[in-house]
Write a protein that holds these residues in place. Structure first.
Motif, PDB file in Angstrom:
ATOM      1  N   PRO A   1      -8.903  -0.606  16.073  1.00 34.31           N
ATOM      2  CA  PRO A   1      -9.326  -0.491  14.668  1.00 34.31           C
ATOM      3  C   PRO A   1      -9.296   0.942  14.131  1.00 34.31           C
ATOM      4  CG  PRO A   1     -10.760  -2.011  15.837  1.00 34.31           C
ATOM      5  CD  PRO A   1      -9.868  -1.386  16.870  1.00 34.31           C
ATOM      6  N   ALA A   2      -9.764   1.906  14.924  1.00 27.59           N
ATOM      7  CA  ALA A   2      -9.806   3.289  14.434  1.00 27.59           C
ATOM      8  C   ALA A   2      -8.406   3.809  14.148  1.00 27.59           C
ATOM      9  CB  ALA A   2     -10.499   4.187  15.464  1.00 27.59           C
ATOM     10  N   ARG A   3      -7.451   3.456  14.987  1.00 26.94           N
ATOM     11  CA  ARG A   3      -6.077   3.917  14.779  1.00 26.94           C
ATOM     12  C   ARG A   3      -5.506   3.335  13.488  1.00 26.94           C
ATOM     13  NH1 ARG A   3      -2.740   4.128  20.496  1.00 26.94           N
ATOM     14  NH2 ARG A   3      -4.417   4.867  21.852  1.00 26.94           N
ATOM     15  N   GLU A   4      -5.670   2.031  13.304  1.00 27.42           N
ATOM     16  CA  GLU A   4      -5.100   1.389  12.120  1.00 27.42           C
ATOM     17  C   GLU A   4      -5.802   1.848  10.849  1.00 27.42           C
ATOM     18  OE1 GLU A   4      -2.320  -0.131  12.541  1.00 27.42           O
ATOM     19  OE2 GLU A   4      -2.572   0.126  14.712  1.00 27.42           O
ATOM     20  N   TYR A   5      -7.095   2.103  10.941  1.00 25.99           N
ATOM     21  CA  TYR A   5      -7.865   2.598   9.793  1.00 25.99           C
ATOM     22  C   TYR A   5      -7.305   3.944   9.324  1.00 25.99           C
ATOM     23  CZ  TYR A   5     -11.963   4.510   7.319  1.00 25.99           C
ATOM     24  OH  TYR A   5     -12.806   5.077   6.401  1.00 25.99           O
ATOM     25  N   LEU A   6      -7.053   4.859  10.241  1.00 27.38           N
ATOM     26  CA  LEU A   6      -6.531   6.170   9.864  1.00 27.38           C
ATOM     27  C   LEU A   6      -5.076   6.086   9.412  1.00 27.38           C
ATOM     28  CD1 LEU A   6      -8.183   8.397  12.614  1.00 27.38           C
ATOM     29  CD2 LEU A   6      -8.804   8.208  10.202  1.00 27.38           C
ATOM     30  N   LYS A   7      -4.304   5.198   9.999  1.00 25.34           N
ATOM     31  CA  LYS A   7      -2.914   5.020   9.562  1.00 25.34           C
ATOM     32  C   LYS A   7      -2.869   4.448   8.142  1.00 25.34           C
ATOM     33  CE  LYS A   7      -0.359   3.030  12.794  1.00 25.34           C
ATOM     34  NZ  LYS A   7      -0.135   2.145  13.979  1.00 25.34           N
ATOM     35  N   ALA A   8      -3.808   3.557   7.823  1.00 25.39           N
ATOM     36  CA  ALA A   8      -3.876   3.023   6.458  1.00 25.39           C
ATOM     37  C   ALA A   8      -4.204   4.130   5.468  1.00 25.39           C
ATOM     38  CB  ALA A   8      -4.913   1.902   6.382  1.00 25.39           C
ATOM     39  N   HIS A   9      -5.064   5.056   5.873  1.00 27.30           N
ATOM     40  CA  HIS A   9      -5.418   6.184   5.004  1.00 27.30           C
ATOM     41  C   HIS A   9      -4.205   7.071   4.731  1.00 27.30           C
ATOM     42  CE1 HIS A   9      -9.682   6.503   3.883  1.00 27.30           C
ATOM     43  NE2 HIS A   9      -9.901   5.717   4.920  1.00 27.30           N
ATOM     44  N   ILE A  10      -3.448   7.388   5.780  1.00 27.96           N
ATOM     45  CA  ILE A  10      -2.303   8.286   5.562  1.00 27.96           C
ATOM     46  C   ILE A  10      -1.222   7.585   4.753  1.00 27.96           C
ATOM     47  CG2 ILE A  10      -0.983   7.821   7.666  1.00 27.96           C
ATOM     48  CD1 ILE A  10      -1.515  11.154   5.750  1.00 27.96           C
TER      49      ILE A  10
ATOM     50  N   PHE B   1       4.191   7.429  12.711  1.00 29.85           N
ATOM     51  CA  PHE B   1       3.951   6.514  11.594  1.00 29.85           C
ATOM     52  C   PHE B   1       4.120   7.240  10.266  1.00 29.85           C
ATOM     53  CE2 PHE B   1       0.944   4.654   8.524  1.00 29.85           C
ATOM     54  CZ  PHE B   1       1.460   3.365   8.436  1.00 29.85           C
ATOM     55  N   ALA B   2       3.532   8.428  10.157  1.00 27.80           N
ATOM     56  CA  ALA B   2       3.647   9.197   8.915  1.00 27.80           C
ATOM     57  C   ALA B   2       5.097   9.566   8.630  1.00 27.80           C
ATOM     58  CB  ALA B   2       2.782  10.454   9.006  1.00 27.80           C
ATOM     59  N   ARG B   3       5.807   9.966   9.673  1.00 29.89           N
ATOM     60  CA  ARG B   3       7.222  10.322   9.492  1.00 29.89           C
ATOM     61  C   ARG B   3       8.058   9.106   9.068  1.00 29.89           C
ATOM     62  NH1 ARG B   3       9.953  14.530  10.479  1.00 29.89           N
ATOM     63  NH2 ARG B   3       8.991  16.478  11.171  1.00 29.89           N
ATOM     64  N   THR B   4       7.749   7.946   9.618  1.00 29.59           N
ATOM     65  CA  THR B   4       8.479   6.737   9.244  1.00 29.59           C
ATOM     66  C   THR B   4       8.291   6.423   7.761  1.00 29.59           C
ATOM     67  OG1 THR B   4       8.303   5.815  11.473  1.00 29.59           O
ATOM     68  CG2 THR B   4       8.731   4.263   9.680  1.00 29.59           C
ATOM     69  N   LEU B   5       7.051   6.549   7.281  1.00 27.98           N
ATOM     70  CA  LEU B   5       6.799   6.322   5.859  1.00 27.98           C
ATOM     71  C   LEU B   5       7.532   7.351   4.999  1.00 27.98           C
ATOM     72  CD1 LEU B   5       2.983   5.463   5.762  1.00 27.98           C
ATOM     73  CD2 LEU B   5       4.919   3.898   5.574  1.00 27.98           C
ATOM     74  N   TRP B   6       7.523   8.593   5.447  1.00 28.70           N
ATOM     75  CA  TRP B   6       8.230   9.653   4.725  1.00 28.70           C
ATOM     76  C   TRP B   6       9.724   9.334   4.626  1.00 28.70           C
ATOM     77  CZ3 TRP B   6       7.499  13.898   1.799  1.00 28.70           C
ATOM     78  CH2 TRP B   6       8.511  14.844   1.719  1.00 28.70           C
ATOM     79  N   ASP B   7      10.294   8.903   5.742  1.00 26.14           N
ATOM     80  CA  ASP B   7      11.719   8.555   5.762  1.00 26.14           C
ATOM     81  C   ASP B   7      12.020   7.386   4.819  1.00 26.14           C
ATOM     82  OD1 ASP B   7      12.135  10.543   7.608  1.00 26.14           O
ATOM     83  OD2 ASP B   7      12.150   9.198   9.340  1.00 26.14           O
ATOM     84  N   LYS B   8      11.145   6.392   4.801  1.00 22.42           N
ATOM     85  CA  LYS B   8      11.359   5.224   3.944  1.00 22.42           C
ATOM     86  C   LYS B   8      11.328   5.596   2.466  1.00 22.42           C
ATOM     87  CE  LYS B   8       9.718   1.612   7.102  1.00 22.42           C
ATOM     88  NZ  LYS B   8       8.675   0.588   7.357  1.00 22.42           N
TER      89      LYS B   8
END
Length: 364
Positions: free
Chosen positions: A46-55, A87-94
């Motif tokens: 949960p903590a990982r997905e919570y922070l990934k949702a924030h970014i 994850f952040a880089r993947t979103l940036w690329d998209k």
């Protein structure tokens, strides 16, 4: 909540982590549930997905183009750091972003290079730059370096500290953590070490910062020598506001304009955008500590820095010769950046030097 560490409960994820008054997430606590990003049911932390949702929110709505992760040692989970970065880089690329225009850097004062070597993060704050500059600006070697020359070599080229590329190191003279002796604002640090004439040493420090291999970072106010108004303790760090009215002082305005010229060079110089660095002259004779470094890999776009970390100054109307000065290409001339003046051809590599001064030459 099971997603947070319960202090002193024997939780294996606590270890030596410090929450600095806040709660610490558990980055290895797995549950079965719905992923907030994909909407699919799966096993997740949960903590990982919570922070990934924030970014994801910050990238989509605020278009951030880089991340600085504070106190990564207190995350204490290299796997999640890499997962978060990727994850952040993947979103940036998209979103159509270019990979070389996005960075995820971490702050950890011990500078754990394994985070870069294992591809967990793109870069780190280079606390060693701050530690070294604050020694050499007093004429001392770095704490762990018996050689003054190699103190400067490590300062100017982060690859001598174990980094492999300038994009991996964020260099700074002062950080936001101004609590405790040795961490205070640079002007205050010099004064506390008995330096009365601070202006030349502040300028010399900024030449070192802005011509070094790495990403330069400037704490607001340092560019005009703002000072600490509160006690140098952790209790008062980060609550002492910048006093912008001080930039009106004549000597501070000189520093501000000096730094501005260096920043303009840094933003436009090809030589300072690559790793290539070569020390072409060192002089420790008769009490001198003079080092000359060349930046760049194109013969017609070089930058040369002549830096004097000593009380030595050439006598009036005399010269200081730098052997091995690079040739001047046809149609080019040398410009001294900090004074914005063209150097006559007969004086190239021969100009006098002053105590605790640097001259920055660029081909134009």
């Amino acid at each position: 909540m099971e997603f947070y560490i319960k202090w002193a409960s024997g939780d294996p994820e606590q270890g030596s982590r410090d929450g600095f008054g806040g709660d610490l997430f558990k980055y290895n606590y797995w549950v079965e549930g719905y992923n907030p990003i994909t909407g699919q049911k799966s096993w997740l932390v949960p903590a990982r997905e919570y922070l990934k949702a924030h970014i994801a929110h910050w990238l989509e709505y605020y278009r951030v183009d880089g991340l600085r992760l504070d106190s990564v040692n207190n995350i204490a989970n290299y796997d999640f750091l890499q997962e978060f970065k990727d994850f952040a880089r993947t979103l940036w690329d998209k979103r159509g972003g270019s990979g070389d225009r996005f960075l995820v850097v971490g702050e950890e004062l011990s500078v754990p290079l394994s985070l870069i070597q294992q591809n967990r993060l793109d870069g780190l704050w280079n606390e060693k730059f701050k530690q070294i500059i604050r020694q050499v600006i007093l004429g001392k070697n770095a704490w762990d370096e018996p050689s003054f020359e190699w103190s400067i070599r490590k300062l100017i080229d982060c690859r001598n500290l174990g980094f492999t590329d300038g994009s991996q190191a964020v260099n700074y003279i002062t950080s936001h953590d101004v609590g405790g002796y040795g961490n205070e604002r640079f002007f205050s640090y010099l004064v506390s070490n008995g330096i009365a004439d601070t202006e030349p040493r502040i300028k010399l420090a900024f030449v070192s910062l802005l011509t070094s291999v790495g990403i330069p970072m400037i704490l607001a106010g340092d560019e005009f020598a703002d000072q600490q108004d509160l006690a140098t303790t952790d209790d008062h760090k980060q609550i002492d506001p910048v006093n912008y009215s001080r930039v009106k002082d004549d000597w501070r305005q000189r520093i501000f304009q000096y730094v501005a010229r260096l920043v303009r060079l840094r933003k436009t110089s090809h030589a300072l955008a690559v790793n290539d660095t070569k020390f072409i002259h060192v002089d420790f004779n008769e009490g001198k500590r003079v080092l000359v470094w060349q930046r760049g890999n194109k013969a017609d776009q070089l930058v040369v820095v002549v830096a004097n970390f000593s009380d030595y100054g050439t006598p009036p109307a005399s010269e200081y010769r730098v052997p091995n000065w690079p040739a001047t290409p046809v149609g080019k001339q040398w410009k001294e950046i900090t004074q914005e003046r063209i150097v006559p051809s007969e004086w190239v590599g021969r100009e006098g030097i002053f105590p605790w001064e640097a001259k920055v030459y660029a081909l134009v």
